[in-house]
Design an enzyme around this catalytic site. Structure first.
Site, PDB file in Angstrom:
ATOM      1  N   HIS A  17       1.056  -1.520  -0.238  1.00  0.00           N
ATOM      2  CA  HIS A  17       0.043   0.448   0.150  1.00  0.00           C
ATOM      3  C   HIS A  17       1.163   1.939   0.096  1.00  0.00           C
ATOM      4  O   HIS A  17       0.557   2.319  -1.004  1.00  0.00           O
ATOM      5  CB  HIS A  17      -1.211  -0.248   1.475  1.00  0.00           C
ATOM      6  CG  HIS A  17      -1.695  -1.226   1.135  1.00  0.00           C
ATOM      7  ND1 HIS A  17      -1.838  -1.978   2.356  1.00  0.00           N
ATOM      8  CD2 HIS A  17      -2.251  -1.904   1.044  1.00  0.00           C
ATOM      9  CE1 HIS A  17      -3.031  -2.624   2.168  1.00  0.00           C
ATOM     10  NE2 HIS A  17      -3.497  -2.334   0.708  1.00  0.00           N
ATOM     11  N   LYS A  41     -17.431  -7.423   8.457  1.00  0.00           N
ATOM     12  CA  LYS A  41     -16.145  -8.044   8.526  1.00  0.00           C
ATOM     13  C   LYS A  41     -15.901  -7.666   9.498  1.00  0.00           C
ATOM     14  O   LYS A  41     -14.962  -6.268   9.919  1.00  0.00           O
ATOM     15  CB  LYS A  41     -15.105  -7.382   6.838  1.00  0.00           C
ATOM     16  CG  LYS A  41     -14.805  -8.634   6.312  1.00  0.00           C
ATOM     17  CD  LYS A  41     -13.648  -8.226   5.564  1.00  0.00           C
ATOM     18  CE  LYS A  41     -12.846  -8.773   4.547  1.00  0.00           C
ATOM     19  NZ  LYS A  41     -12.576  -7.980   3.294  1.00  0.00           N
ATOM     20  N   ARG A  90      -1.811  -6.144  -8.445  1.00  0.00           N
ATOM     21  CA  ARG A  90      -1.030  -6.954  -8.404  1.00  0.00           C
ATOM     22  C   ARG A  90      -0.788  -8.126  -8.914  1.00  0.00           C
ATOM     23  O   ARG A  90       0.918  -8.239  -9.218  1.00  0.00           O
ATOM     24  CB  ARG A  90      -1.223  -7.644  -6.895  1.00  0.00           C
ATOM     25  CG  ARG A  90      -1.237  -7.166  -5.746  1.00  0.00           C
ATOM     26  CD  ARG A  90      -1.674  -7.675  -4.659  1.00  0.00           C
ATOM     27  NE  ARG A  90      -2.893  -7.984  -4.628  1.00  0.00           N
ATOM     28  CZ  ARG A  90      -3.350  -8.287  -3.762  1.00  0.00           C
ATOM     29  NH1 ARG A  90      -3.248  -8.659  -2.606  1.00  0.00           N
ATOM     30  NH2 ARG A  90      -5.241  -8.261  -3.549  1.00  0.00           N
TER      31      ARG A  90
HETATM   32  O1  PNS Z   1      -8.226  -3.068   0.109  1.00  0.00           O
HETATM   33  P1  PNS Z   1      -9.716  -3.561  -0.277  1.00  0.00           P
HETATM   34  O2  PNS Z   1      -9.845  -4.679   0.817  1.00  0.00           O
HETATM   35  O3  PNS Z   1      -9.392  -4.347  -1.719  1.00  0.00           O
HETATM   36  O4  PNS Z   1     -10.776  -2.349  -0.980  1.00  0.00           O
HETATM   37  C1  PNS Z   1     -12.008  -3.004  -1.405  1.00  0.00           C
HETATM   38  C2  PNS Z   1     -13.074  -1.780  -1.090  1.00  0.00           C
HETATM   39  C3  PNS Z   1     -12.847  -0.473   0.073  1.00  0.00           C
HETATM   40  C4  PNS Z   1     -12.026  -0.275  -1.453  1.00  0.00           C
HETATM   41  C5  PNS Z   1     -13.820  -2.241  -1.858  1.00  0.00           C
HETATM   42  O5  PNS Z   1     -14.809  -2.703  -1.054  1.00  0.00           O
HETATM   43  C6  PNS Z   1     -14.899  -1.021  -1.376  1.00  0.00           C
HETATM   44  O6  PNS Z   1     -14.907   0.204  -2.742  1.00  0.00           O
HETATM   45  N1  PNS Z   1     -16.052  -0.903  -1.109  1.00  0.00           N
HETATM   46  C7  PNS Z   1     -16.781   0.440  -0.286  1.00  0.00           C
HETATM   47  C8  PNS Z   1     -18.231  -0.290  -1.307  1.00  0.00           C
HETATM   48  C9  PNS Z   1     -18.899  -0.028  -1.780  1.00  0.00           C
HETATM   49  O7  PNS Z   1     -18.711   1.280  -2.773  1.00  0.00           O
HETATM   50  N2  PNS Z   1     -18.987  -1.484  -2.931  1.00  0.00           N
HETATM   51  C10 PNS Z   1     -19.286  -0.800  -3.650  1.00  0.00           C
HETATM   52  C11 PNS Z   1     -17.909  -1.602  -5.188  1.00  0.00           C
HETATM   53  S1  PNS Z   1     -18.491  -1.325  -6.645  1.00  0.00           S
END
Ligand code: PNS
Length: 163
Positions: A17, A41, A90
């Protein structure tokens, strides 16, 4: 002001990150690091702890805003006038889901997603894997910022003492 957001769970922030955030901080005037809260979660660290760790290990960049958000990422972007979401890629295996999210988010509000290839040094790294290896006593000190590694080892010891 050119703004972008690096969103994630950051449970906890890793060197992968940090690499992406540092590179993106050179491209934009302001980079938001948004800890998205997933109510389903249970994390290793609370959202407040994750933010404190991110602030501690990114202090050198100087143009970051670190905050949490409950809800949709597109709403976070809209409320703050952020036109670009940055996601690290990645490997090819990341691409399918990342593309789905990017297309969904673009369809919702027109926000763009830009993909940044991770450094090959961290192409295998995730917070989940770092936590798992550390919980079995493996050495992940080279994969996490020093302060984060220290807190992770402490948290794992606290959890074991509670069992
Ligand atoms: O670090 P991560 O877990 O890969 O991040 C994923 C994240 C938090 C970016 C994604 O789950 C997200 O955007 N969550 C917020 C809720 C949302 O907007 N969901 C719709 C995504 S299309």
């Amino acid at each position: 002001m050119r703004r972008a957001v690096c969103p994630g769970s950051f449970d906890p922030i890793t060197n992968g990150h940090l690499d992406i955030i540092g590179r993106v901080s050179k491209l934009y005037d302001v980079v938001h690091v948004a800890v998205l809260v997933n109510p389903n979660k249970q994390g290793m660290f609370s959202v407040e702890e994750r933010i404190a760790l991110i602030e501690e290990v990114t202090a050198q960049f100087g143009n970051l805003v670190v905050e949490s958000h409950h809800g949709l990422l597109v709403d976070y972007c809209r409320e703050r006038g952020i036109p670009a979401i940055i996601r690290g890629l990645r490997a090819v295996s990341d691409f399918d889901f990342e593309l789905q999210m990017a297309q969904m988010n673009n369809g919702l509000t027109g926000v763009e997603t830009l993909f940044v290839p991770t450094s090959p040094t961290y192409s295998f790294l995730s917070s989940t894997l770092a936590k798992e290896v550390a919980s079995y006593g493996g050495d992940v000190s080279h994969l996490l910022p020093e302060a984060v590694h220290r807190r992770l080892v402490e948290r794992i010891a606290e959890r074991k003492a509670e069992q």
